[in-house]
Scaffold this motif. Structure first.
Motif, PDB file in Angstrom:
ATOM      1  N   HIS A 197       0.837  -1.197   0.000  1.00  0.00           N
ATOM      2  CA  HIS A 197       0.000   0.000   0.000  1.00  0.00           C
ATOM      3  C   HIS A 197       0.878   1.256   0.000  1.00  0.00           C
ATOM      4  CE1 HIS A 197      -3.899   1.802   0.323  1.00  0.00           C
ATOM      5  NE2 HIS A 197      -3.659   2.373   1.486  1.00  0.00           N
ATOM      6  N   ALA A 198       1.968   1.235   0.776  1.00  0.00           N
ATOM      7  CA  ALA A 198       2.851   2.398   0.872  1.00  0.00           C
ATOM      8  C   ALA A 198       3.598   2.651  -0.430  1.00  0.00           C
ATOM      9  CB  ALA A 198       3.847   2.202   2.011  1.00  0.00           C
ATOM     10  N   ALA A 199       3.827   1.598  -1.198  1.00  0.00           N
ATOM     11  CA  ALA A 199       4.527   1.763  -2.468  1.00  0.00           C
ATOM     12  C   ALA A 199       3.737   2.639  -3.433  1.00  0.00           C
ATOM     13  CB  ALA A 199       4.781   0.395  -3.105  1.00  0.00           C
ATOM     14  N   ARG A 200       2.420   2.747  -3.204  1.00  0.00           N
ATOM     15  CA  ARG A 200       1.558   3.561  -4.071  1.00  0.00           C
ATOM     16  C   ARG A 200       1.090   4.843  -3.397  1.00  0.00           C
ATOM     17  NH1 ARG A 200      -0.317  -1.738  -4.538  1.00  0.00           N
ATOM     18  NH2 ARG A 200      -2.070  -1.293  -3.152  1.00  0.00           N
ATOM     19  N   ASN A 201       1.519   5.041  -2.144  1.00  0.00           N
ATOM     20  CA  ASN A 201       1.029   6.170  -1.369  1.00  0.00           C
ATOM     21  C   ASN A 201       2.219   6.896  -0.734  1.00  0.00           C
ATOM     22  OD1 ASN A 201       0.095   7.733   0.907  1.00  0.00           O
ATOM     23  ND2 ASN A 201      -1.872   6.685   0.739  1.00  0.00           N
ATOM     24  N   PRO A 202       2.625   8.069  -1.262  1.00  0.00           N
ATOM     25  CA  PRO A 202       3.815   8.764  -0.753  1.00  0.00           C
ATOM     26  C   PRO A 202       3.765   9.062   0.740  1.00  0.00           C
ATOM     27  CG  PRO A 202       3.096   9.730  -2.833  1.00  0.00           C
ATOM     28  CD  PRO A 202       2.021   8.766  -2.412  1.00  0.00           C
ATOM     29  N   GLU A 203       2.596   9.455   1.256  1.00  0.00           N
ATOM     30  CA  GLU A 203       2.497   9.792   2.678  1.00  0.00           C
ATOM     31  C   GLU A 203       2.763   8.565   3.546  1.00  0.00           C
ATOM     32  OE1 GLU A 203      -0.748  11.652   5.843  1.00  0.00           O
ATOM     33  OE2 GLU A 203      -1.023  11.928   3.693  1.00  0.00           O
ATOM     34  N   LEU A 204       2.175   7.427   3.175  1.00  0.00           N
ATOM     35  CA  LEU A 204       2.423   6.200   3.914  1.00  0.00           C
ATOM     36  C   LEU A 204       3.873   5.757   3.764  1.00  0.00           C
ATOM     37  CD1 LEU A 204      -0.680   3.873   3.373  1.00  0.00           C
ATOM     38  CD2 LEU A 204       0.133   4.867   5.514  1.00  0.00           C
ATOM     39  N   ARG A 205       4.434   5.969   2.587  1.00  0.00           N
ATOM     40  CA  ARG A 205       5.823   5.569   2.356  1.00  0.00           C
ATOM     41  C   ARG A 205       6.757   6.343   3.279  1.00  0.00           C
ATOM     42  NH1 ARG A 205       5.575   5.643  -2.763  1.00  0.00           N
ATOM     43  NH2 ARG A 205       6.489   7.678  -3.214  1.00  0.00           N
ATOM     44  N   GLU A 206       6.494   7.629   3.480  1.00  0.00           N
ATOM     45  CA  GLU A 206       7.313   8.426   4.389  1.00  0.00           C
ATOM     46  C   GLU A 206       7.216   7.890   5.815  1.00  0.00           C
ATOM     47  OE1 GLU A 206       6.285  12.518   4.076  1.00  0.00           O
ATOM     48  OE2 GLU A 206       6.801  12.665   1.951  1.00  0.00           O
ATOM     49  N   HIS A 207       5.998   7.531   6.222  1.00  0.00           N
ATOM     50  CA  HIS A 207       5.807   6.979   7.568  1.00  0.00           C
ATOM     51  C   HIS A 207       6.576   5.665   7.712  1.00  0.00           C
ATOM     52  CE1 HIS A 207       3.534   6.055  11.300  1.00  0.00           C
ATOM     53  NE2 HIS A 207       3.699   4.808  10.896  1.00  0.00           N
ATOM     54  N   LEU A 208       6.478   4.810   6.712  1.00  0.00           N
ATOM     55  CA  LEU A 208       7.144   3.508   6.761  1.00  0.00           C
ATOM     56  C   LEU A 208       8.661   3.684   6.750  1.00  0.00           C
ATOM     57  CD1 LEU A 208       6.472   0.507   6.860  1.00  0.00           C
ATOM     58  CD2 LEU A 208       6.561   0.462   4.367  1.00  0.00           C
ATOM     59  N   THR A 209       9.148   4.639   5.982  1.00  0.00           N
ATOM     60  CA  THR A 209      10.587   4.911   5.943  1.00  0.00           C
ATOM     61  C   THR A 209      11.095   5.312   7.318  1.00  0.00           C
ATOM     62  OG1 THR A 209      10.517   5.592   3.624  1.00  0.00           O
ATOM     63  CG2 THR A 209      12.386   6.362   4.924  1.00  0.00           C
ATOM     64  N   ARG A 210      10.366   6.201   7.994  1.00  0.00           N
ATOM     65  CA  ARG A 210      10.776   6.618   9.345  1.00  0.00           C
ATOM     66  C   ARG A 210      10.788   5.437  10.305  1.00  0.00           C
ATOM     67  NH1 ARG A 210       7.389  11.017   8.074  1.00  0.00           N
ATOM     68  NH2 ARG A 210       5.684  10.099   9.310  1.00  0.00           N
ATOM     69  N   ARG A 211       9.781   4.586  10.199  1.00  0.00           N
ATOM     70  CA  ARG A 211       9.693   3.432  11.104  1.00  0.00           C
ATOM     71  C   ARG A 211      10.827   2.454  10.858  1.00  0.00           C
ATOM     72  NH1 ARG A 211       6.628  -1.246  11.408  1.00  0.00           N
ATOM     73  NH2 ARG A 211       5.089  -0.775   9.805  1.00  0.00           N
ATOM     74  N   TYR A 212      11.122   2.188   9.584  1.00  0.00           N
ATOM     75  CA  TYR A 212      12.205   1.259   9.275  1.00  0.00           C
ATOM     76  C   TYR A 212      13.563   1.824   9.683  1.00  0.00           C
ATOM     77  CZ  TYR A 212       9.491  -2.288   6.799  1.00  0.00           C
ATOM     78  OH  TYR A 212       8.625  -3.305   6.493  1.00  0.00           O
ATOM     79  N   ARG A 213      13.751   3.123   9.508  1.00  0.00           N
ATOM     80  CA  ARG A 213      15.028   3.702   9.903  1.00  0.00           C
ATOM     81  C   ARG A 213      15.251   3.581  11.404  1.00  0.00           C
ATOM     82  NH1 ARG A 213      15.214   9.057   5.933  1.00  0.00           N
ATOM     83  NH2 ARG A 213      15.905   7.903   4.064  1.00  0.00           N
ATOM     84  N   GLY A 214      14.167   3.699  12.178  1.00  0.00           N
ATOM     85  CA  GLY A 214      14.272   3.480  13.616  1.00  0.00           C
ATOM     86  C   GLY A 214      14.647   2.039  13.919  1.00  0.00           C
ATOM     87  N   ALA A 215      14.053   1.105  13.171  1.00  0.00           N
ATOM     88  CA  ALA A 215      14.374  -0.318  13.359  1.00  0.00           C
ATOM     89  C   ALA A 215      15.815  -0.596  12.964  1.00  0.00           C
ATOM     90  CB  ALA A 215      13.425  -1.184  12.536  1.00  0.00           C
ATOM     91  N   TRP A 216      16.299   0.050  11.880  1.00  0.00           N
ATOM     92  CA  TRP A 216      17.683  -0.158  11.442  1.00  0.00           C
ATOM     93  C   TRP A 216      18.663   0.248  12.536  1.00  0.00           C
ATOM     94  CZ3 TRP A 216      16.915   2.690   6.127  1.00  0.00           C
ATOM     95  CH2 TRP A 216      16.072   1.912   5.319  1.00  0.00           C
TER      96      TRP A 216
END
Length: 204
Positions: A120-139
């Motif tokens: 879903h985030a791959a098609r939705n820039p706003e969700l993609r930004e949220h997911l990017t922030r979450r993954y960077r925290g996990a990294w």
């Protein structure tokens, strides 16, 4: 006193509605996918109104993020407690794999919904930004858990998270091949590979 009781009761009702909506959404997202699930369907499954979904979450994206963030928070607490007793990198990697492949929360739906969120985030820039922030925290958490953070290659975080997710995807297709032992060995190889690369770079 009656006012306090009324407020408490109202908060309990809101908490119950939120829980019902999250549970209903979790079931429907797994059954139908995010795109195939409507606000009305979530409300009907939860025995609530569509207005309640908007009131609590603002829409379908909000309920998806609320659901996954609550699970990630719960899983993170479990991982943190288990990592505190793990003495070696291998034990820490086993903790990470166990909590991805068989998490203690989410009724087995967490990773399926993580895949839904990614698509879903791959098609939705706003969700993609949220997911990017979450993954960077996990990294960052992965880097800290696999060695001396000051000396560890920052690329190890994305590599380990990517392998964890990929292995879990493959395990769902062919569990006989993707055993716990195989998964942890693969994760160990990635971390060891980055460690060797870091050593070579320093030597040069």
């Amino acid at each position: 006193e009656s006012y306090i009781l009324a407020v408490a009761t109202q908060e309990e009702r809101r908490a119950d509605t939120r829980r019902r909506l999250l549970d209903a959404a979790a079931e429907l997202f797994v059954e139908r996918g995010v795109d195939g699930t409507s606000i009305d369907a979530i409300a009907q499954r939860a025995d609530r109104t569509s207005g309640a979904v908007y009131d609590h979450f603002g829409g379908k994206d909000g309920i998806l993020l609320g659901l996954l963030d609550s699970w990630v928070s719960d899983v993170g607490a479990v991982i943190g407690a288990e990592l505190a007793t793990a003495r070696t990198v291998d034990e820490r990697l086993a903790v990470l794999w166990r909590n991805v492949s068989a998490p203690a929360v989410g009724d087995g739906r967490w990773m399926a919904l993580e895949f839904e969120l990614w698509a879903h985030a791959a098609r939705n820039p706003e969700l993609r930004e949220h997911l990017t922030r979450r993954y960077r925290g996990a990294w960052r958490g992965i880097v800290a858990s696999t060695g001396d953070e000051a000396e560890q290659d920052p690329a190890v975080g994305p590599a380990v998270i990517g392998l964890l997710i990929g292995l879990e995807m493959m395990r769902r297709i062919d569990p006989e091949r993707v055993t716990d032992e195989m998964a942890v060995t693969a994760l160990q190889s990635v971390v060891d590979g980055f460690s060797r690369h870091q050593t070579v770079s320093v030597d040069r």
